[in-house]
Scaffold this active site. Sequence first.
Site, PDB file in Angstrom:
ATOM      1  N   SER A 254      40.468  37.370  34.516  1.00 32.78           N
ATOM      2  CA  SER A 254      41.030  37.959  35.739  1.00 32.78           C
ATOM      3  C   SER A 254      39.984  37.971  36.839  1.00 32.78           C
ATOM      4  CB  SER A 254      41.620  39.341  35.507  1.00 32.78           C
ATOM      5  OG  SER A 254      42.457  39.650  36.600  1.00 32.78           O
TER       6      SER A 254
ATOM      7  N   HIS B 296      32.279  45.781  46.524  1.00 37.74           N
ATOM      8  CA  HIS B 296      32.217  45.921  47.975  1.00 37.74           C
ATOM      9  C   HIS B 296      31.195  47.012  48.250  1.00 37.74           C
ATOM     10  CE1 HIS B 296      35.991  43.662  48.159  1.00 37.74           C
ATOM     11  NE2 HIS B 296      36.393  44.430  47.165  1.00 37.74           N
TER      12      HIS B 296
ATOM     13  N   CYS C 252      42.206  40.696  31.205  1.00 44.66           N
ATOM     14  CA  CYS C 252      43.353  40.539  30.313  1.00 44.66           C
ATOM     15  C   CYS C 252      42.825  40.078  28.958  1.00 44.66           C
ATOM     16  CB  CYS C 252      44.318  39.493  30.858  1.00 44.66           C
ATOM     17  SG  CYS C 252      44.972  39.911  32.481  1.00 44.66           S
TER      18      CYS C 252
END
Length: 149
Positions: free
Chosen positions: A63, A68, A83
């Site tokens: 995934s 940030h 996943c």
Amino acid sequence: MKAIGKHLTIDMYGCTFDSLNNLDFIKTIMLAAVKEANMTLLDLSCHKFEPQGLTVLALLAESHMSIHTYPELGYAAVDVFTCGDHSRPDKAVSLLKSFLKPEKTKTTNIMRGDFGSQKDMKPRIKVSIAPLRRVRNTSAKVWSFLRNK
């Protein structure tokens, strides 16, 4: 249906300005976290903002993982979504924490795709309002009784 993925969101507070504004440092620890968590890197995308801050996104076969940073606030927002059962997102988070050294963290664990089969994101303690309502009604009766005397 069994959940198809695990999504960790981590808010890291109190990190140093220099570590959060150093693109090479963040890229290095992201790559190390991907390896530590047994994930497969497909691509790494980075952007440095002016005057400060950056975003690094690791596209994974499982995934994605992103960070940030807001150096002026000492804050980093991290997402790790995986996943399957062979990767360990918790190990990636531990490694990121050990390098960024936040003073405080808030971690949210979201089970993706469980369609309500698990009690994900629901309060663990059920709060009943009935006892509070009884107290309120009793106090109203007492005041009414005292006013009538």
